[in-house]
Design a protein around this motif. Sequence first.
Motif, PDB file in Angstrom:
ATOM      1  N   LEU A   1      41.704  37.772  44.048  1.00  0.00           N
ATOM      2  CA  LEU A   1      42.456  39.064  44.065  1.00  0.00           C
ATOM      3  C   LEU A   1      42.829  39.479  45.402  1.00  0.00           C
ATOM      4  O   LEU A   1      42.339  38.801  46.282  1.00  0.00           O
ATOM      5  CB  LEU A   1      41.557  40.169  43.604  1.00  0.00           C
ATOM      6  CG  LEU A   1      41.188  39.680  42.090  1.00  0.00           C
ATOM      7  CD1 LEU A   1      39.897  40.767  41.638  1.00  0.00           C
ATOM      8  CD2 LEU A   1      42.219  40.139  41.092  1.00  0.00           C
ATOM      9  N   PRO A   2      43.773  40.210  45.710  1.00  0.00           N
ATOM     10  CA  PRO A   2      44.242  40.645  46.926  1.00  0.00           C
ATOM     11  C   PRO A   2      42.984  41.402  47.573  1.00  0.00           C
ATOM     12  O   PRO A   2      42.354  42.309  47.129  1.00  0.00           O
ATOM     13  CB  PRO A   2      45.478  41.601  46.695  1.00  0.00           C
ATOM     14  CG  PRO A   2      45.504  42.193  45.406  1.00  0.00           C
ATOM     15  CD  PRO A   2      44.508  40.928  44.655  1.00  0.00           C
ATOM     16  N   PRO A   3      42.559  40.790  48.876  1.00  0.00           N
ATOM     17  CA  PRO A   3      41.453  41.139  49.676  1.00  0.00           C
ATOM     18  C   PRO A   3      41.471  42.731  50.037  1.00  0.00           C
ATOM     19  O   PRO A   3      40.608  43.067  50.151  1.00  0.00           O
ATOM     20  CB  PRO A   3      41.429  40.126  50.783  1.00  0.00           C
ATOM     21  CG  PRO A   3      42.558  39.582  50.870  1.00  0.00           C
ATOM     22  CD  PRO A   3      43.397  39.831  49.428  1.00  0.00           C
ATOM     23  N   ASP A   4      42.629  43.270  49.994  1.00  0.00           N
ATOM     24  CA  ASP A   4      42.663  44.633  50.632  1.00  0.00           C
ATOM     25  C   ASP A   4      43.058  45.529  49.485  1.00  0.00           C
ATOM     26  O   ASP A   4      43.398  46.823  49.681  1.00  0.00           O
ATOM     27  CB  ASP A   4      43.836  44.879  51.774  1.00  0.00           C
ATOM     28  CG  ASP A   4      45.339  44.571  50.759  1.00  0.00           C
ATOM     29  OD1 ASP A   4      45.112  43.945  49.841  1.00  0.00           O
ATOM     30  OD2 ASP A   4      46.240  45.044  51.487  1.00  0.00           O
ATOM     31  N   ALA A   5      42.295  45.076  48.326  1.00  0.00           N
ATOM     32  CA  ALA A   5      42.725  45.922  46.987  1.00  0.00           C
ATOM     33  C   ALA A   5      41.387  46.665  46.777  1.00  0.00           C
ATOM     34  O   ALA A   5      40.320  45.979  46.558  1.00  0.00           O
ATOM     35  CB  ALA A   5      43.382  45.289  45.974  1.00  0.00           C
ATOM     36  N   VAL A   6      41.248  47.935  46.051  1.00  0.00           N
ATOM     37  CA  VAL A   6      40.271  48.528  45.249  1.00  0.00           C
ATOM     38  C   VAL A   6      40.690  48.782  44.035  1.00  0.00           C
ATOM     39  O   VAL A   6      41.749  48.671  43.686  1.00  0.00           O
ATOM     40  CB  VAL A   6      39.666  49.978  46.170  1.00  0.00           C
ATOM     41  CG1 VAL A   6      39.323  49.457  47.553  1.00  0.00           C
ATOM     42  CG2 VAL A   6      40.696  50.909  45.871  1.00  0.00           C
ATOM     43  N   PHE A   7      39.631  48.784  43.229  1.00  0.00           N
ATOM     44  CA  PHE A   7      39.707  49.152  41.747  1.00  0.00           C
ATOM     45  C   PHE A   7      39.134  50.147  40.827  1.00  0.00           C
ATOM     46  O   PHE A   7      37.759  50.275  41.519  1.00  0.00           O
ATOM     47  CB  PHE A   7      39.635  47.710  40.634  1.00  0.00           C
ATOM     48  CG  PHE A   7      40.410  46.604  41.170  1.00  0.00           C
ATOM     49  CD1 PHE A   7      41.393  46.218  40.206  1.00  0.00           C
ATOM     50  CD2 PHE A   7      39.973  45.888  42.335  1.00  0.00           C
ATOM     51  CE1 PHE A   7      42.209  45.103  40.453  1.00  0.00           C
ATOM     52  CE2 PHE A   7      40.839  44.772  42.694  1.00  0.00           C
ATOM     53  CZ  PHE A   7      41.837  44.067  41.724  1.00  0.00           C
ATOM     54  N   PHE A   8      39.637  51.033  40.119  1.00  0.00           N
ATOM     55  CA  PHE A   8      38.736  51.859  39.171  1.00  0.00           C
ATOM     56  C   PHE A   8      39.507  52.438  38.276  1.00  0.00           C
ATOM     57  O   PHE A   8      40.711  52.307  38.146  1.00  0.00           O
ATOM     58  CB  PHE A   8      38.293  53.244  40.300  1.00  0.00           C
ATOM     59  CG  PHE A   8      39.402  54.055  40.711  1.00  0.00           C
ATOM     60  CD1 PHE A   8      39.631  55.002  39.951  1.00  0.00           C
ATOM     61  CD2 PHE A   8      39.820  53.775  42.097  1.00  0.00           C
ATOM     62  CE1 PHE A   8      40.745  55.826  40.278  1.00  0.00           C
ATOM     63  CE2 PHE A   8      40.835  54.699  42.584  1.00  0.00           C
ATOM     64  CZ  PHE A   8      41.283  55.725  41.584  1.00  0.00           C
ATOM     65  N   GLY A   9      38.743  52.885  37.233  1.00  0.00           N
ATOM     66  CA  GLY A   9      39.451  53.189  35.942  1.00  0.00           C
ATOM     67  C   GLY A   9      38.482  52.659  34.867  1.00  0.00           C
ATOM     68  O   GLY A   9      37.711  51.861  34.911  1.00  0.00           O
ATOM     69  N   GLU A  10      38.581  53.422  33.717  1.00  0.00           N
ATOM     70  CA  GLU A  10      37.763  53.257  32.385  1.00  0.00           C
ATOM     71  C   GLU A  10      38.378  52.601  31.402  1.00  0.00           C
ATOM     72  O   GLU A  10      39.592  52.998  31.282  1.00  0.00           O
ATOM     73  CB  GLU A  10      37.118  54.762  32.058  1.00  0.00           C
ATOM     74  CG  GLU A  10      36.256  54.154  30.947  1.00  0.00           C
ATOM     75  CD  GLU A  10      35.668  55.839  30.247  1.00  0.00           C
ATOM     76  OE1 GLU A  10      35.718  56.695  31.050  1.00  0.00           O
ATOM     77  OE2 GLU A  10      35.094  55.832  29.117  1.00  0.00           O
ATOM     78  N   VAL A  11      37.957  51.501  30.849  1.00  0.00           N
ATOM     79  CA  VAL A  11      38.703  50.976  29.888  1.00  0.00           C
ATOM     80  C   VAL A  11      38.276  51.521  28.467  1.00  0.00           C
ATOM     81  O   VAL A  11      37.121  51.410  28.215  1.00  0.00           O
ATOM     82  CB  VAL A  11      38.355  49.329  29.692  1.00  0.00           C
ATOM     83  CG1 VAL A  11      38.727  48.547  28.625  1.00  0.00           C
ATOM     84  CG2 VAL A  11      38.649  48.619  31.141  1.00  0.00           C
ATOM     85  N   SER A  12      39.115  51.811  27.926  1.00  0.00           N
ATOM     86  CA  SER A  12      38.844  52.431  26.333  1.00  0.00           C
ATOM     87  C   SER A  12      38.911  51.147  25.266  1.00  0.00           C
ATOM     88  O   SER A  12      39.420  50.109  25.590  1.00  0.00           O
ATOM     89  CB  SER A  12      39.769  53.283  25.964  1.00  0.00           C
ATOM     90  OG  SER A  12      41.121  52.973  25.643  1.00  0.00           O
ATOM     91  N   LEU A  13      38.319  51.376  24.142  1.00  0.00           N
ATOM     92  CA  LEU A  13      38.217  50.314  23.126  1.00  0.00           C
ATOM     93  C   LEU A  13      39.675  49.862  22.785  1.00  0.00           C
ATOM     94  O   LEU A  13      39.911  48.511  22.289  1.00  0.00           O
ATOM     95  CB  LEU A  13      37.704  50.875  21.820  1.00  0.00           C
ATOM     96  CG  LEU A  13      35.811  50.546  22.219  1.00  0.00           C
ATOM     97  CD1 LEU A  13      35.124  51.141  20.948  1.00  0.00           C
ATOM     98  CD2 LEU A  13      35.300  49.395  22.350  1.00  0.00           C
TER      99      LEU A  13
END
Length: 476
Positions: free
Chosen positions: A387-399
């Motif tokens: 993954l791009p080393p300068d990236a962050v992730f957040f978020g909830e996955v729904s069903l």
Amino acid sequence: MARRALTFVCQNCGAVYGRWQGKCEACGEWNTIAEENAAAEARAAGPGRPARKGRPFALEPLAGEAHEAPRLPSGIAELDRVTGGGFVRGSVLLVGGDPGIGKSTLLIQTAAALARAGERAVYISGEEAVAQVRLRAERLGLGAAAVELAAETSVEDIIATLAQGKIPRLVVIDSIQTMWTDAVESAPGTVTQVRGSAQALIRFAKRSGAAVILVGHVTKDGQIAGPRVVEHMVDAVLSFEGEGAHQFRILRAVKNRFGPTDEIGVFEMTGGGLREVANPSELFLSERDLGSPGTAVFAGIEGSRPLLVEMQALVAPTTLGTPRRAVVGWDQNRLSMVLAVLEAHCGVKLSGYDVYLNVAGGLRIQEPAADLAAAAALVSSLSNAPLPPDAVFFGEVSLSGAIRPVAQSAARLKEAQKLGFGRAYVPEPARGEAAETGLALAGIGGLADLVADIAQRGSRPAGRPAELRAAARGER
Ligand code: TYD
Ligand code: MG
């Protein structure tokens, strides 16, 4: 006079039985049930006076003057963050943790910090001799602090000593499992003894206004050993955690009558004792493996503080009939859910692969907001696409595979920007809300979009992206 009644008490969970049996039905442990004297326990529970007629008292209206609980800051900011601003007068705090994690170190440092601020602090050790405690304090450079020490285990003697002269502001009892009280006939170390001792010390705290800290040992399955009941009796329960090899120690409030329970305090165990870590993100990202597949940085929130941490995944072909799903630092059920959504909505077949997920640094994440980072790490490992080393992730996955927005997007992005990250994968609806941060934002509407994005990166010759593409087409 109460009839002498024998009861059988599980020494692990405190469940009470009328007769002996081999297995405790409440907690499932074997050979933990021991005979104890119920009449003595009843005496220990009350103030020891014979039954008397009740005395009427005045009831108060709900409306009225409310006083903010008077607090005594400990001088250790990370500890105060967890307790909600310091020790409350007359409150009792239980600190649990594995042996050797650093409970005694933390508390001698706390007592020394208070003593240095001119408050009376007493440290009672039931496990170590005074000389041992002194030796540790010297090693920590606290030799000169005016902490009053004793190696004692009799609760009556301790309370009689503490009630003399000026009432101490802080009393540390290390540990509650070593204490015993005359009011209870059971052997020291039994549930009844621990409960009776805790009760006497709690009564002392309420009466005198001293803040009392009880140290509690933790059983192999992570519960404060013996008396779950003690957890209900005290005002706050803190748990001190850490992963064996790591130097990080995390103090977490499990219960707090006077403050929040979602804050964590971060410490580092050094040769000179516990050091506070004011900016944990830097610490958790300090050993990052830049540019290798299977790692994603999660922009999380712990209490009121943003916290960036690396999530690592390994997806490898299995040789077992039932593939392994192992997770450290995150919820096993959430991993199963993310895997199911990847399989059902994104065509990523993982039934032939072992899956390992690890949260770096020994941190334990509870937020559902970590779903997107976990999914990114998993797909990245499967497709061997860094993954791009300068990236962050957040978020909830729904069903359904949709990515749901999470609370405090702006705070997460600000922390990422502060630490030099350039872009963020966020839930599509959060894009507008957080647009003013300097990060390049990729709005992810559904998990399938993320999988497509990563699979595209996996076209490096070194990778095995064909496998993912095959999986995406539903062939295996
Ligand atoms: P301790 O506070 O005795 O743990 P607990 O009371 O929870 O059982 O901590 C013991 C461990 O901490 C021990 O393995 C050595 C380590 N330690 C350090 O690394 N540096 C120090 O300055 C001190 C005092 C302990
Ligand atoms: Mg100890």
